[in-house]
Design a protein around this motif. Structure first.
Motif, PDB file in Angstrom:
ATOM      1  N   VAL A   1       0.843  -1.187   0.000  1.00 59.05           N
ATOM      2  CA  VAL A   1       0.000   0.000   0.000  1.00 59.05           C
ATOM      3  C   VAL A   1       0.883   1.244   0.000  1.00 59.05           C
ATOM      4  O   VAL A   1       1.867   1.320   0.745  1.00 59.05           O
ATOM      5  CB  VAL A   1      -0.924   0.008   1.238  1.00 59.05           C
ATOM      6  N   ASP A   2       0.548   2.219  -0.838  1.00 63.83           N
ATOM      7  CA  ASP A   2       1.291   3.485  -0.934  1.00 63.83           C
ATOM      8  C   ASP A   2       2.797   3.239  -1.020  1.00 63.83           C
ATOM      9  O   ASP A   2       3.572   3.662  -0.144  1.00 63.83           O
ATOM     10  CB  ASP A   2       0.975   4.375   0.274  1.00 63.83           C
ATOM     11  N   PRO A   3       3.268   2.552  -2.076  1.00 56.59           N
ATOM     12  CA  PRO A   3       4.693   2.199  -2.158  1.00 56.59           C
ATOM     13  C   PRO A   3       5.607   3.411  -2.308  1.00 56.59           C
ATOM     14  O   PRO A   3       6.641   3.498  -1.652  1.00 56.59           O
ATOM     15  CB  PRO A   3       4.760   1.299  -3.387  1.00 56.59           C
ATOM     16  N   PHE A   4       5.247   4.349  -3.182  1.00 56.20           N
ATOM     17  CA  PHE A   4       6.043   5.563  -3.361  1.00 56.20           C
ATOM     18  C   PHE A   4       5.292   6.517  -4.285  1.00 56.20           C
ATOM     19  O   PHE A   4       4.404   6.117  -5.039  1.00 56.20           O
ATOM     20  CB  PHE A   4       7.423   5.239  -3.962  1.00 56.20           C
ATOM     21  N   GLY A   5       5.664   7.780  -4.198  1.00 58.95           N
ATOM     22  CA  GLY A   5       5.120   8.789  -5.096  1.00 58.95           C
ATOM     23  C   GLY A   5       3.605   8.814  -5.128  1.00 58.95           C
ATOM     24  O   GLY A   5       2.939   8.653  -4.090  1.00 58.95           O
ATOM     25  N   PRO A   6       3.025   8.971  -6.328  1.00 53.03           N
ATOM     26  CA  PRO A   6       1.562   9.086  -6.456  1.00 53.03           C
ATOM     27  C   PRO A   6       0.840   7.740  -6.469  1.00 53.03           C
ATOM     28  O   PRO A   6      -0.386   7.705  -6.596  1.00 53.03           O
ATOM     29  CB  PRO A   6       1.394   9.789  -7.806  1.00 53.03           C
ATOM     30  N   PHE A   7       1.581   6.642  -6.346  1.00 55.04           N
ATOM     31  CA  PHE A   7       0.967   5.330  -6.496  1.00 55.04           C
ATOM     32  C   PHE A   7       0.343   4.868  -5.188  1.00 55.04           C
ATOM     33  O   PHE A   7       0.929   4.985  -4.113  1.00 55.04           O
ATOM     34  CB  PHE A   7       2.004   4.311  -6.968  1.00 55.04           C
ATOM     35  N   THR A   8      -0.874   4.312  -5.301  1.00 58.88           N
ATOM     36  CA  THR A   8      -1.605   3.865  -4.118  1.00 58.88           C
ATOM     37  C   THR A   8      -1.351   2.404  -3.784  1.00 58.88           C
ATOM     38  O   THR A   8      -1.576   1.988  -2.649  1.00 58.88           O
ATOM     39  CB  THR A   8      -3.115   4.064  -4.326  1.00 58.88           C
ATOM     40  N   SER A   9      -0.894   1.598  -4.753  1.00 58.96           N
ATOM     41  CA  SER A   9      -0.599   0.199  -4.465  1.00 58.96           C
ATOM     42  C   SER A   9       0.335  -0.372  -5.515  1.00 58.96           C
ATOM     43  O   SER A   9       0.374   0.082  -6.666  1.00 58.96           O
ATOM     44  CB  SER A   9      -1.880  -0.646  -4.401  1.00 58.96           C
ATOM     45  N   LEU A  10       1.074  -1.382  -5.106  1.00 65.71           N
ATOM     46  CA  LEU A  10       1.944  -2.160  -5.990  1.00 65.71           C
ATOM     47  C   LEU A  10       1.607  -3.627  -5.790  1.00 65.71           C
ATOM     48  O   LEU A  10       1.531  -4.102  -4.659  1.00 65.71           O
ATOM     49  CB  LEU A  10       3.420  -1.919  -5.653  1.00 65.71           C
ATOM     50  N   ASN A  11       1.399  -4.333  -6.883  1.00 63.84           N
ATOM     51  CA  ASN A  11       1.139  -5.765  -6.820  1.00 63.84           C
ATOM     52  C   ASN A  11       2.090  -6.487  -7.758  1.00 63.84           C
ATOM     53  O   ASN A  11       2.191  -6.144  -8.934  1.00 63.84           O
ATOM     54  CB  ASN A  11      -0.310  -6.090  -7.191  1.00 63.84           C
ATOM     55  N   VAL A  12       2.811  -7.475  -7.230  1.00 64.40           N
ATOM     56  CA  VAL A  12       3.750  -8.268  -8.014  1.00 64.40           C
ATOM     57  C   VAL A  12       3.375  -9.740  -7.863  1.00 64.40           C
ATOM     58  O   VAL A  12       3.182 -10.219  -6.744  1.00 64.40           O
ATOM     59  CB  VAL A  12       5.205  -8.048  -7.552  1.00 64.40           C
ATOM     60  N   ARG A  13       3.282 -10.432  -8.987  1.00 65.91           N
ATOM     61  CA  ARG A  13       2.942 -11.856  -8.964  1.00 65.91           C
ATOM     62  C   ARG A  13       3.906 -12.624  -9.849  1.00 65.91           C
ATOM     63  O   ARG A  13       4.304 -12.159 -10.924  1.00 65.91           O
ATOM     64  CB  ARG A  13       1.514 -12.088  -9.466  1.00 65.91           C
ATOM     65  N   VAL A  14       4.262 -13.829  -9.383  1.00 66.03           N
ATOM     66  CA  VAL A  14       5.131 -14.722 -10.144  1.00 66.03           C
ATOM     67  C   VAL A  14       4.537 -16.130 -10.061  1.00 66.03           C
ATOM     68  O   VAL A  14       4.179 -16.596  -8.980  1.00 66.03           O
ATOM     69  CB  VAL A  14       6.571 -14.735  -9.595  1.00 66.03           C
ATOM     70  N   GLY A  15       4.423 -16.786 -11.195  1.00 60.09           N
ATOM     71  CA  GLY A  15       3.998 -18.177 -11.246  1.00 60.09           C
ATOM     72  C   GLY A  15       5.062 -19.024 -11.910  1.00 60.09           C
ATOM     73  O   GLY A  15       5.575 -18.654 -12.976  1.00 60.09           O
ATOM     74  N   ILE A  16       5.424 -20.150 -11.298  1.00 64.22           N
ATOM     75  CA  ILE A  16       6.450 -21.049 -11.820  1.00 64.22           C
ATOM     76  C   ILE A  16       5.845 -22.439 -11.930  1.00 64.22           C
ATOM     77  O   ILE A  16       5.262 -22.946 -10.963  1.00 64.22           O
ATOM     78  CB  ILE A  16       7.690 -21.071 -10.908  1.00 64.22           C
ATOM     79  N   ASN A  17       6.004 -23.047 -13.086  1.00 62.97           N
ATOM     80  CA  ASN A  17       5.236 -24.239 -13.402  1.00 62.97           C
ATOM     81  C   ASN A  17       6.138 -25.364 -13.919  1.00 62.97           C
ATOM     82  O   ASN A  17       7.051 -25.136 -14.710  1.00 62.97           O
ATOM     83  CB  ASN A  17       4.203 -23.878 -14.482  1.00 62.97           C
ATOM     84  N   ASP A  18       5.876 -26.579 -13.444  1.00 66.20           N
ATOM     85  CA  ASP A  18       6.534 -27.780 -13.954  1.00 66.20           C
ATOM     86  C   ASP A  18       5.426 -28.750 -14.356  1.00 66.20           C
ATOM     87  O   ASP A  18       4.785 -29.355 -13.494  1.00 66.20           O
ATOM     88  CB  ASP A  18       7.444 -28.378 -12.880  1.00 66.20           C
ATOM     89  N   TYR A  19       5.191 -28.873 -15.656  1.00 61.52           N
ATOM     90  CA  TYR A  19       4.050 -29.630 -16.177  1.00 61.52           C
ATOM     91  C   TYR A  19       4.553 -30.738 -17.095  1.00 61.52           C
ATOM     92  O   TYR A  19       5.482 -30.542 -17.879  1.00 61.52           O
ATOM     93  CB  TYR A  19       3.131 -28.699 -16.966  1.00 61.52           C
ATOM     94  N   GLU A  20       3.900 -31.911 -17.009  1.00 63.68           N
ATOM     95  CA  GLU A  20       4.147 -32.969 -17.978  1.00 63.68           C
ATOM     96  C   GLU A  20       2.925 -33.872 -18.069  1.00 63.68           C
ATOM     97  O   GLU A  20       2.157 -34.004 -17.113  1.00 63.68           O
ATOM     98  CB  GLU A  20       5.386 -33.784 -17.617  1.00 63.68           C
ATOM     99  N   HIS A  21       2.736 -34.440 -19.233  1.00 61.45           N
ATOM    100  CA  HIS A  21       1.715 -35.479 -19.367  1.00 61.45           C
ATOM    101  C   HIS A  21       2.154 -36.483 -20.429  1.00 61.45           C
ATOM    102  O   HIS A  21       2.943 -36.171 -21.325  1.00 61.45           O
ATOM    103  CB  HIS A  21       0.327 -34.894 -19.653  1.00 61.45           C
ATOM    104  N   GLN A  22       1.626 -37.693 -20.283  1.00 60.00           N
ATOM    105  CA  GLN A  22       1.917 -38.773 -21.216  1.00 60.00           C
ATOM    106  C   GLN A  22       0.615 -39.282 -21.806  1.00 60.00           C
ATOM    107  O   GLN A  22      -0.380 -39.445 -21.094  1.00 60.00           O
ATOM    108  CB  GLN A  22       2.647 -39.927 -20.513  1.00 60.00           C
ATOM    109  N   GLU A  23       0.621 -39.488 -23.116  1.00 59.95           N
ATOM    110  CA  GLU A  23      -0.506 -40.109 -23.793  1.00 59.95           C
ATOM    111  C   GLU A  23      -0.160 -41.583 -23.989  1.00 59.95           C
ATOM    112  O   GLU A  23       0.845 -41.917 -24.642  1.00 59.95           O
ATOM    113  CB  GLU A  23      -0.792 -39.401 -25.111  1.00 59.95           C
ATOM    114  N   ILE A  24      -0.980 -42.461 -23.414  1.00 60.18           N
ATOM    115  CA  ILE A  24      -0.633 -43.873 -23.262  1.00 60.18           C
ATOM    116  C   ILE A  24      -1.595 -44.746 -24.065  1.00 60.18           C
ATOM    117  O   ILE A  24      -2.814 -44.558 -24.026  1.00 60.18           O
ATOM    118  CB  ILE A  24      -0.673 -44.268 -21.769  1.00 60.18           C
TER     119      ILE A  24
END
Length: 702
Positions: free
Chosen positions: A331-354
């Motif tokens: 909330v109120d990180p700096f200057g005129p800004f009222t909020s900062l939101n940072v998101r990171v998603g990290i994914n390890d995906y696999e599938h096998q067709e059998i």
């Protein structure tokens, strides 16, 4: 996996370290909650058409896939592949043009690669589903020309609950003997908040009201057999029995687990969540997997012997995904800004067709991460947000049906959206610049510059009426599959061929939404028109390769026009009860700028319907009846789809229990037991939707 666990440890360390360093900068009053929704301006009202499912409405409509969950919403269909798989189709646009997100980060799966790949969000654990209908490429990348679906899970808490909250739910349906169970818990103490959830669901092959193959498909097969009747007389031919009554390969088994923790201070919060999804589901459609050609006589004899011992059945897809999410809100990180939101998603995906024999035919993997940051500001004149988005994806498919080669994809984008209120209207503006680069294993890399701009007007018209007008221009970079596909894909009965010379796709859109929100009735009508330049689509060519019809990615100009309409009216009220009526209608029409047949493949048909809902005390009863017209505006080598009806009935009761509530409900779907085929499905002529289904459920919330 090592990278995933290292990320978890680093994330947890960051949570603890950041909580200690920023506390000194805390405000005097602790925030209760920081609400981040799919569009930074949505709290003030959007010129763009949007939809939200939450609470009781979401509980009633939730289904085994996110596509089926949203399929009854105006302007939205499901590109289904049996029960387990279904991506939303918004205003006739599907695949990479509809971005599906989990907590505002891409699902990072491979569901856009093929129609048989499931979306890795668990609808039964969703707390809220937000849909932006129409171009959203400005905020979420070049692919989101058609719209955005954002599933909120609450896995990273934004506040510390005063007490332990949560719920448990169990459902059973009689069609597939399907069972779905879900659990959520939220708690915390001091500055720490935590969240746990889990879901288990499985079902057997589901019942269908008639044949698995459509009447048009069976007629085409009969005509082909008659054409080659003389040749068949000379050869031994054994007809395969026609499947009816139950759809083989439509069984599924999903398990999902997740946990999250946050540190909440006066300055905001920082948190991490880890989730695991394991799924096994059948691939319906009645097709065996591809057998490579052999030219050696001895090998051919061995192949024939193996064929004799081949195990009958449908192929199976086994999926596993591990995902780590990090989020920070200040909330109120700096200057005129009222909020900062940072998101990171990290994914390890696999599938096998059998194969039915147990042999692995193809192995898919996708290691990817996405990060986005947004700064929100509020001024005397303008309010809005600016941000940056980064994406990196390492995709590979290995095996005899690897129809697309491994491709590394990277993307970046910067964007700004803003709004200003005038005396007679509100003005919304936005712009985005970005770049996408594909680096295939075999061949030269391809790079695309993308950009988007939008303007919108929100015009209050008195007495709760509002008019929203939008204009958008955006570009979409081709995805790796559209560029580099070249091989057999037996599950979809296609030999898919990409085109590495494809250009960026551009779309110019205008839309108007007239809405009314009142005490006794609500109304919304949206009219939209999109003109595409170099529209990318996949169509049958009439040729065959490896005994499969060839589907080629092509590029031509196209026009889309559509209307969404819905209305609800409160017709009666009494002490402790009420009755309301509702109606909906939607259509989408599209043409390619080509000579001859100018229809778009798999375009949704016209739908219209209505229903009523009665509430009395703790009881709720609702009926909805939907008519889906036939779709005979088809491309070459595409079969028309018959019309059908869909009757749904819901009955539920809520009882207070201490500090919580107990919900008991029953609902019926497709109670007319009609043969329902979704024209948006790639295998609509081989896989109908489930027949008459009755579902029973109980839910405890506290």
């Amino acid at each position: 996996m090592k990278r995933t666990y290292l990320t978890v440890m680093v994330g947890l360390a960051a949570v603890l370290a950041f909580s200690g360093t920023v506390t000194a900068q805390a405000e005097e009053e602790r925030i209760e909650e920081m609400v981040i929704v799919a569009h930074p301006l949505s709290a003030e009202g959007l010129s763009q058409a949007s939809d939200v499912l939450e609470g009781e409405e979401l509980d009633r409509k939730v289904a085994a896939s996110i596509g089926a969950t949203l399929a009854a919403e105006t302007g939205i269909h499901s590109g289904s592949f049996g029960t387990a798989v279904g991506r939303p189709v918004i205003h006739g646009l599907a695949g990479p043009r509809v971005r599906i997100m989990e907590d505002r980060i891409d699902t990072l799966d491979v569901s856009v690669t093929s129609a048989d790949h499931a979306v890795t969000v668990e609808p039964f654990l969703a707390e809220r589903v937000e849909v932006l209908k129409g171009p959203s490429a400005l905020l979420y990348g070049s692919g989101a020309i058609g719209g955005v679906v954002d599933v909120h899970t609450g896995r990273i808490p934004h506040e510390v609950p005063e007490k332990l909250t949560g719920g448990v739910e169990a459902r059973y349906d009689d069609n597939s003997d399907g069972v779905a169970t879900s659990l959520k818990l939220n708690g915390g103490a001091g500055s720490f908040a935590w969240h746990l959830d889990a879901a288990w669901r499985d079902g057997d092959d589901y019942e269908i009201p008639g044949f698995a193959e459509s009447s048009g498909f069976r007629a085409a097969e009969e005509a082909e057999e008659e054409e080659h009747e003389e040749e068949e007389e000379e050869e031994e031919h054994e007809e395969e029995p026609e499947v009816r009554g139950r759809l083989p390969g439509s069984d599924y088994d999903f398990e999902s687990y997740a946990g999250g923790v946050s540190v909440v201070q006066d300055w905001g919060f920082v948190g991490i969540s880890v989730s695991q999804l394991d799924a096994d589901y059948g691939l319906p459609g009645g097709h065996g997997h591809h057998e490579e050609e052999h030219h050696d006589e001895e090998e051919e004899e061995e192949e024939e012997e193996e064929h004799e011992e081949e195990v009958e059945g449908n192929p199976l897809l086994e999926m596993e995904q591990t995902r780590v999410d990090l989020e920070m809100g200040i909330v109120d990180p700096f200057g005129p800004f009222t909020s900062l939101n940072v998101r990171v998603g990290i994914n390890d995906y696999e599938h096998q067709e059998i194969e039915p024999s147990g042999e692995v035919a193809t192995d898919f993997s996708n290691e990817a991460w996405e990060a986005r940051g947004e700064l929100v500001y509020e001024g005397d004149a303008w309010s809005g947000a600016l941000g940056m988005q980064l994406l990196d994806r390492e995709f590979s498919a290995v095996g005899e049906e690897a129809f697309v080669q491994p491709v590394d994809t990277s993307e970046w984008g910067v964007f700004w959206v803003g709004e200003r209120q005038f005396d007679q209207f509100g003005l919304e503006l936005g712009a985005r610049l970005g770049r996408v680069e594909h680096d295939p294993t075999d061949g030269s890399s391809e790079s695309f510059n993308t950009w988007a701009a939008s303007i919108g007007f929100v015009i209050p018209m008195g007495d709760n009426w509002q008019l929203g007008l939008t204009g958008d221009y955006s570009t979409r970079a081709p995805i790796g599959e559209e560029l580099f596909a070249n091989g057999p894909h037996i599950v979809t009965n296609a030999f898919e061929v990409g085109d590495p010379t494809l250009d960026e796709e551009t779309a110019a859109s205008i839309a108007g939404t007239l809405s009314y929100v009142g005490d006794r009735w609500n109304f919304s009508a949206t009219v939209y028109y999109t003109q595409f330049s170099d529209f990318i689509y996949e169509a049958a060519t009439g040729e065959e390769e490896d005994e499969l019809p060839v589907f080629q990615f092509m590029q031509d100009d196209a026009d889309f026009f559509g209307v969404d309409f819905e209305v609800s009216v409160l017709v009666a009220e009494w002490d402790g009860g009420s009755m309301s009526l509702n109606a909906m209608w939607d259509l989408v029409h599209a043409d390619l700028d080509v000579s001859g047949n100018d229809n778009i493949p798999r375009l949704p048909p016209i739908r219209y319907g209505g229903g009523f809902e009665v509430r009395s005390g703790n009881l709720t009863f609702a009926v909805d009846y939907l008519t889906v017209d036939e779709q005979d505006d088809v491309t070459d080598f595409e079969l028309a789809t018959n019309d059908y009806e869909d009757l749904r009935v819901y009955a539920g009761a809520e009882f207070e229990m201490g500090g919580g509530s107990l919900h008991v409900f029953a609902q019926g779907r497709n109670l007319t037991d009609d043969e329902q085929r979704h024209h948006t499905s790639f295998i609509k002529d081989l896989v109908p939707a489930p027949g008459e289904t009755v579902e029973l459920g109980v839910r405890l919330e506290f």
